[in-house]
Enzyme design. Structure first.
Site, short mmCIF file in Angstrom:
data_model
loop_
_atom_site.label_atom_id
_atom_site.label_comp_id
_atom_site.label_asym_id
_atom_site.label_seq_id
_atom_site.Cartn_x
_atom_site.Cartn_y
_atom_site.Cartn_z
N TYR A 102 0.54 14.04 1.83
CA TYR A 102 0.22 14.56 3.17
C TYR A 102 0.42 16.07 3.32
O TYR A 102 0.69 16.55 4.42
CB TYR A 102 1.03 13.80 4.24
CG TYR A 102 0.87 12.30 4.11
CD1 TYR A 102 -0.35 11.70 4.39
CD2 TYR A 102 1.91 11.49 3.66
CE1 TYR A 102 -0.52 10.33 4.24
CE2 TYR A 102 1.75 10.12 3.51
CZ TYR A 102 0.53 9.55 3.80
OH TYR A 102 0.36 8.21 3.65
N GLU B 38 0.81 -1.23 0.00
CA GLU B 38 0.00 0.00 0.00
C GLU B 38 0.84 1.28 0.00
O GLU B 38 0.77 2.07 0.94
CB GLU B 38 -0.89 0.02 1.25
CG GLU B 38 -1.75 -1.20 1.41
CD GLU B 38 -2.50 -1.23 2.74
OE1 GLU B 38 -3.60 -1.78 2.77
OE2 GLU B 38 -1.98 -0.70 3.76
N PRO B 39 1.65 1.50 -1.04
CA PRO B 39 2.45 2.73 -1.04
C PRO B 39 1.59 3.97 -1.30
O PRO B 39 0.71 3.95 -2.16
CB PRO B 39 3.44 2.51 -2.19
CG PRO B 39 2.77 1.54 -3.09
CD PRO B 39 1.83 0.71 -2.25
N CYS C 236 -0.37 32.97 11.94
CA CYS C 236 -0.11 33.58 13.25
C CYS C 236 0.39 32.54 14.24
O CYS C 236 -0.26 32.25 15.25
CB CYS C 236 -1.38 34.24 13.77
SG CYS C 236 -1.99 35.47 12.63
C1 LIG Z 1 -0.79 5.66 5.74
C2 LIG Z 1 -0.95 4.26 5.36
C3 LIG Z 1 -0.37 3.77 4.19
C4 LIG Z 1 0.48 4.61 3.30
O1 LIG Z 1 1.66 5.02 3.91
P1 LIG Z 1 2.79 5.76 3.05
O2 LIG Z 1 3.82 6.11 4.05
O3 LIG Z 1 2.17 6.94 2.43
O4 LIG Z 1 3.26 4.77 2.03
C5 LIG Z 1 -0.62 2.46 3.84
N1 LIG Z 1 -1.39 1.65 4.62
C6 LIG Z 1 -1.96 2.09 5.76
C7 LIG Z 1 -2.80 1.18 6.55
C8 LIG Z 1 -1.76 3.40 6.17
O5 LIG Z 1 -2.31 3.82 7.31
#
Ligand SMILES: *Cc1c(COP(=O)(O)O)cnc(C)c1O
Length: 505
Positions: free
Chosen positions: A459, A340-341, A429
């Site tokens: 992000y 999951e990148p 501020c």
């Molecule tokens: C945030 C997250 C990701 C992605 O993380 P990256 O650092 O953007 O690759 C993948 N899986 C889960 C469950 C997450 O919470």
């Protein structure tokens, strides 16, 4: 990270500028303050003959004239190339192990309908973690089978929406939620496809990982053996047993996510080993097959010249080697692997374009080594230049939230002036409203110049706010020499839209 107590080695640059003792140790005086350090920049970003920064041939001055600043500038080609490179590299490495890898782009890093459609076109799937993100996916026409839903506190409405959209997987985070998903699916007379998010006790930090037996965090089901009421059973095992017993739940497999901005594959490998061991044990004990294993995201990118991300192929091969040998040792067929990148696909595709406004220079004490006959160490003051830009913590909260480091360059022109230690700050501020804590910028940076901060694809827009009633910036995608808005910037009217007005008080 800031070191004011340790004097830096003084280096000489071509124009005789000296490194500032106020700079953190990792920040070296640039050889050429106009040069682009390529790992930090999207494909297609370069300076043109006039010295101006361009994306796919489009100069930043044109982007500024057409869309204003601050502006998120994304290279569509770069996004697509990184998405493809993850998919191709992991498919190749895992081909003989489990027939390839499902790559879920983590939508929370940056999501809009255009990006969701590119993700699908490049053969990736999409991870969401709220009803709102599911709404974007639906608007983009993404097939529910290619969607996952995360979250430690999914509402019943979100679970129902996931079932409405026939989601490929709901990643269940707790025993409590598992029961709710089963109940909702049963009321609907449907089957929910479920993965269980486990906490393997592996936490990766940028340059290392730590392993802990017990988990003290809101996410996931602990794999430690004595964490629940039922003696001996881990929360993770209780969830496997429960999921197996629910007739309206199809347990696809296990999931973990060990952290973010990780460079070394060791942490992923250790998590894979732990989860495979657990998966094999569960398959035997409960006479089940768990066909899927998701190893999460967290692959790091270059925010500054000292960040050294590995190419996806290198990480994929390291992870594949571990999965291959662990499965052989356990005597199991490898589950289908997914990853999951988020950041590693979108982060580097985008820079933020700002206009410089107010400038000021302060002098800061720093101890410098002095000859002993002059009394040893003595405090001397050094200049730090504050360069204010027209955005700040409302479009990039990461420095405030995580002490994140960024870099910046003068984008509208090149300069022969000496590099000066600078701090790029926003217009909010808050004194903590810092965009780039430490960077060498040319001494002649002036109001009206454009600055570019690379690596803001992940992000930043996603975490943006309306603090101080600033309008959130738009996002443009540049491709084949033309730029188009994929998210328009907010207007003053947008800012006032939800204010119910004096008449309603
Ligand atoms: C945030 C997250 C990701 C992605 O993380 P990256 O650092 O953007 O690759 C993948 N899986 C889960 C469950 C997450 O919470």
């Amino acid at each position: 990270m800031i070191s004011v107590s340790e004097p830096n080695t003084v280096q000489q640059s071509p124009n005789n500028a000296a490194a500032s003792p106020l700079a953190p140790e990792w920040l070296t005086l640039p050889e050429d303050v106009n040069a682009l350090h390529s790992p930090m920049w999207a494909e297609g970003v370069r300076r043109n003959d006039d010295g101006e920064l361009t994306v796919d041939g489009v100069p930043v001055s044109e982007l500024k004239a057409q869309f204003g600043t601050p502006l998120f500038v994304m290279s569509e080609g770069d996004f697509r190339a990184r998405a493809r490179s993850f998919k191709d590299a992991f498919d190749a490495a895992f081909e003989d192990i489990c027939g390839g890898v499902d790559v879920y782009y983590a939508g929370k890093s940056f999501l809009c309908t255009a990006v969701a459609s590119w993700v699908a076109e490049e053969g990736l799937r999409l991870d969401t973690c709220s009803g709102g993100e599911l709404a974007v996916a639906a608007r983009a026409g993404i097939d529910g089978a290619n969607l996952g839903l995360h979250g430690n506190n999914k509402s019943d409405a979100e679970i129902n929406r996931a079932l409405d959209m026939k989601l490929g997987r709901i990643v269940v985070d707790s025993l409590d939620e598992l029961e709710r998903v089963a109940k909702i699916a049963s009321v609907r007379g449907e089957t929910a496809k479920v993965m269980l998010r486990l906490t393997p006790g592996v936490h990766a930090h940028t340059h290392e990982f730590i392993a802990t037996a017990h988990e003290d965090q809101k996410f996931g089901l602990s794999m430690a053996g004595d964490t629940t009421e039922s003696a001996g059973l881990s929360a993770a095992e209780e969830a496997v047993a429960a999921a197996t017993s629910y007739s309206n739940v199809e347990l696809l497999g296990l999931h973990c996510h060990i952290g973010s901005q990780i460079f070394e594959p060791d942490g992923f490998a250790l998590a894979a080993v732990k989860l495979l061991g657990f998966l094999a044990a569960m398959q035997t004990k409960y006479s089940i097959v768990l066909p899927e294993l998701d190893l999460g995201g967290g692959y790091g990118i270059a925010y500054t010249p000292v960040d050294t991300p590995r190419p996806p192929a290198e990480i994929a091969q390291a992870m594949a080697a571990v999965v291959r040998s662990k499965c052989a040792e356990l005597g199991i067929t490898s589950p289908r692997i997914s990853i999951e990148p988020g950041r590693a696909i979108v982060g580097t595709s985008t820079f933020t374009l700002y206009e410089v406004g107010t400038l000021k220079t302060v002098r800061v004490d720093a101890p410098v080594a002095a000859p002993v006959d002059a009394g040893g160490n003595q405090n001397v003051t050094f200049p730090r230049r504050y360069v204010s830009v027209d955005g700040g913590m409302s479009d990039n909260a990461r420095p405030v939230l995580y002490d994140a480091d960024y870099s910046a360059i003068l984008a509208s022109r090149t300069s022969d002036a000496a590099p000066q230690l600078s701090r790029v700050v926003g217009k909010h501020c808050e004194s903590g409203d810092i965009v780039v804590r430490d960077v060498y910028l040319p001494e002649d940076v002036a109001a009206g110049d454009l600055l570019a901060v690379p690596g803001t694809g992940a992000y930043c827009w996603a975490l943006s706010s309306n603090y101080n009633y600033l309008a959130r910036p738009g996002v443009v995608a540049v491709r084949n020499g033309s730029a188009r808005l994929i998210v328009r910037g907010e207007t003053e009217e947008d800012l006032l839209n939800r204010d119910m007005g004096v008449a309603n008080v």
